[in-house]
Design a protein around this motif. Structure first.
Motif, mmCIF file in Angstrom:
data_model
loop_
_atom_site.group_PDB
_atom_site.id
_atom_site.type_symbol
_atom_site.label_atom_id
_atom_site.label_comp_id
_atom_site.label_asym_id
_atom_site.label_seq_id
_atom_site.Cartn_x
_atom_site.Cartn_y
_atom_site.Cartn_z
ATOM 1 N N ASP A 85 39.727 43.978 46.676
ATOM 2 C CA ASP A 85 38.450 43.306 46.921
ATOM 3 C C ASP A 85 37.385 43.682 45.897
ATOM 4 O O ASP A 85 36.626 42.840 45.433
ATOM 5 C CB ASP A 85 37.928 43.667 48.315
ATOM 6 C CG ASP A 85 38.529 42.789 49.397
ATOM 7 O OD1 ASP A 85 39.299 41.875 49.062
ATOM 8 O OD2 ASP A 85 38.230 43.027 50.579
ATOM 9 N N ASN A 86 37.333 44.972 45.602
ATOM 10 C CA ASN A 86 36.319 45.489 44.692
ATOM 11 C C ASN A 86 36.931 45.767 43.325
ATOM 12 O O ASN A 86 36.570 46.727 42.650
ATOM 13 C CB ASN A 86 35.701 46.767 45.268
ATOM 14 C CG ASN A 86 34.444 47.186 44.543
ATOM 15 O OD1 ASN A 86 33.784 46.374 43.907
ATOM 16 N ND2 ASN A 86 34.117 48.460 44.625
ATOM 17 N N GLY A 87 37.866 44.914 42.925
ATOM 18 C CA GLY A 87 38.616 45.137 41.698
ATOM 19 C C GLY A 87 37.918 44.609 40.459
ATOM 20 O O GLY A 87 36.698 44.474 40.410
ATOM 21 N N VAL A 88 38.729 44.279 39.463
ATOM 22 C CA VAL A 88 38.169 43.968 38.152
ATOM 23 C C VAL A 88 37.470 42.607 38.125
ATOM 24 O O VAL A 88 36.473 42.436 37.423
ATOM 25 C CB VAL A 88 39.271 44.075 37.069
ATOM 26 C CG1 VAL A 88 40.341 43.011 37.246
ATOM 27 C CG2 VAL A 88 38.686 44.025 35.671
ATOM 28 N N ILE A 89 37.961 41.637 38.876
ATOM 29 C CA ILE A 89 37.264 40.351 39.027
ATOM 30 C C ILE A 89 37.013 40.153 40.519
ATOM 31 O O ILE A 89 37.953 40.034 41.307
ATOM 32 C CB ILE A 89 38.067 39.182 38.444
ATOM 33 C CG1 ILE A 89 38.196 39.330 36.922
ATOM 34 C CG2 ILE A 89 37.391 37.853 38.785
ATOM 35 C CD1 ILE A 89 38.915 38.201 36.227
ATOM 36 N N ASN A 140 34.461 48.884 34.755
ATOM 37 C CA ASN A 140 34.841 50.211 35.222
ATOM 38 C C ASN A 140 35.993 50.122 36.232
ATOM 39 O O ASN A 140 36.092 50.915 37.153
ATOM 40 C CB ASN A 140 33.643 50.924 35.857
ATOM 41 C CG ASN A 140 33.888 52.416 36.023
ATOM 42 O OD1 ASN A 140 34.360 53.080 35.101
ATOM 43 N ND2 ASN A 140 33.561 52.945 37.195
ATOM 44 N N ARG A 141 36.848 49.143 36.036
ATOM 45 C CA ARG A 141 38.066 48.996 36.839
ATOM 46 C C ARG A 141 39.251 48.838 35.897
ATOM 47 O O ARG A 141 39.100 48.380 34.756
ATOM 48 C CB ARG A 141 37.980 47.761 37.742
ATOM 49 C CG ARG A 141 36.895 47.845 38.801
ATOM 50 C CD ARG A 141 37.227 48.872 39.876
ATOM 51 N NE ARG A 141 36.220 48.866 40.933
ATOM 52 C CZ ARG A 141 35.111 49.595 40.937
ATOM 53 N NH1 ARG A 141 34.845 50.391 39.904
ATOM 54 N NH2 ARG A 141 34.261 49.551 41.950
ATOM 55 N N GLU A 142 40.423 49.193 36.392
ATOM 56 C CA GLU A 142 41.633 48.960 35.620
ATOM 57 C C GLU A 142 41.846 47.458 35.452
ATOM 58 O O GLU A 142 41.476 46.663 36.316
ATOM 59 C CB GLU A 142 42.844 49.577 36.319
ATOM 60 C CG GLU A 142 42.794 51.088 36.455
ATOM 61 C CD GLU A 142 42.981 51.817 35.135
ATOM 62 O OE1 GLU A 142 43.322 51.151 34.123
ATOM 63 O OE2 GLU A 142 42.787 53.044 35.110
ATOM 64 N N ARG A 143 42.454 47.076 34.363
ATOM 65 C CA ARG A 143 42.614 45.659 34.040
ATOM 66 C C ARG A 143 43.406 44.900 35.113
ATOM 67 O O ARG A 143 43.171 43.715 35.358
ATOM 68 C CB ARG A 143 43.301 45.521 32.679
ATOM 69 C CG ARG A 143 43.196 44.124 32.049
ATOM 70 C CD ARG A 143 43.964 44.097 30.745
ATOM 71 N NE ARG A 143 43.646 42.923 29.945
ATOM 72 C CZ ARG A 143 44.176 41.708 30.112
ATOM 73 N NH1 ARG A 143 45.060 41.517 31.090
ATOM 74 N NH2 ARG A 143 43.842 40.709 29.312
ATOM 75 N N ASP A 144 44.340 45.558 35.774
ATOM 76 C CA ASP A 144 45.193 44.884 36.756
ATOM 77 C C ASP A 144 44.780 45.186 38.197
ATOM 78 O O ASP A 144 45.546 44.965 39.135
ATOM 79 C CB ASP A 144 46.661 45.257 36.545
ATOM 80 C CG ASP A 144 46.908 46.761 36.685
ATOM 81 O OD1 ASP A 144 45.919 47.529 36.793
ATOM 82 O OD2 ASP A 144 48.083 47.167 36.693
#
Length: 264
Positions: free
Chosen positions: A85-89, A77-81
């Protein structure tokens, strides 16, 4: 008129607590082979995801797309890029505890390989599920209070939050928002009355759901996210309360049918 549930797509991007073996080795090293350590770690990741949401949002006749892996492997539920901190990875959990040993570095090649294997395939599954759909609902749960890694740290949260988009960029037409809120209040009334939690909100603590935004823009299908407070169905130690999960599932079915009727 009975709504056609086959026109509804239900997505649970954080329902899994599974971790691929190669990623688990990166996270735990040789301790991945120690059963108590591995079991405790995987339970922690599962409970820090959206536990049991695949059951809460299961609706016979609907189209379902459920996450195969934990949000701490790739957050679907995050954009690929998204590299925050709380991003895709994520390299830390919501308490900012590291998920990997000191000195670990995720190389660009490893990052891209993980995204191609997991994010891209899930994105394709959601895309393939949408032709002919009338509505997409993305199902989540939220903690009782805002976590350390978040915008509402320590703030008590409502019983249910609906996320139909930003005020100036709705993913469900704004004229339907009051009726959606009323339908949700009616559907979950008994569950909320039996709990210490109050209120169905629109846009508190979040206005939009990334999957809803992305796929409604691409497909034109109305989409919204829904968050249920984890305190409605988890005990103090994270154990599931079976009757509460059943009640939430029945309430969601009532809400989903009402939302379909409203939008078709």
């Amino acid at each position: 008129m009975t709504p056609r549930r086959g026109d509804l797509v239900i997505v649970t991007p954080h329902s899994s607590g599974q971790v691929p073996a190669d990623v688990l080795r990166d996270m735990l090293g040789d301790a991945a082979y120690d059963t108590p350590t591995r079991t405790a770690f995987l339970r922690r990741l599962f409970l820090d995801g959206d536990p049991y949401t695949d059951l809460i949002y299961a609706l016979p006749g609907a189209r379902h797309v459920n996450a195969p892996w934990s949000r701490f492997v790739v957050d679907l539920n995050r954009e690929r890029d998204d590299r925050v901190d709380n991003g895709v990875i994520k390299l830390v959990d919501f308490t900012r505890t590291p998920l990997y040993p000191a000195g670990f570095t995720l190389t660009e090649a490893a990052r891209d390989a993980r995204l191609r294997r997991i994010w891209d395939s899930f994105d394709a599954q959601v895309t393939d599920s949408l032709p002919g759909a009338a509505l997409m609902i993305v199902g989540h749960c939220m903690g009782t209070h805002g976590p350390a890694l978040g915008h509402d740290t320590g703030t008590p949260r409502p019983a249910i939050c609906l996320m139909p988009g930003e005020d100036d960029a709705p993913t469900v037409p704004r004229e339907h928002w009051p009726a959606l809120k009323a339908a949700c209040e009616a559907a979950f009334a008994d569950v909320i009355a039996a709990s210490p939690f109050e209120r169905v909100t629109i846009g508190e603590p979040w206005q939009s759901d990334t999957l809803s935004v992305t796929h409604s823009r691409r497909s034109g299908v109305p989409a919204l996210g829904i968050e249920v407070n984890a305190g409605l169905y988890l005990g103090s130690g994270g154990e599931p309360v079976d009757d509460a999960i059943r009640a939430l599932n029945a309430a969601f079915a009532q809400f989903a049918d009402a939302a379909l009727t409203l939008l078709t």
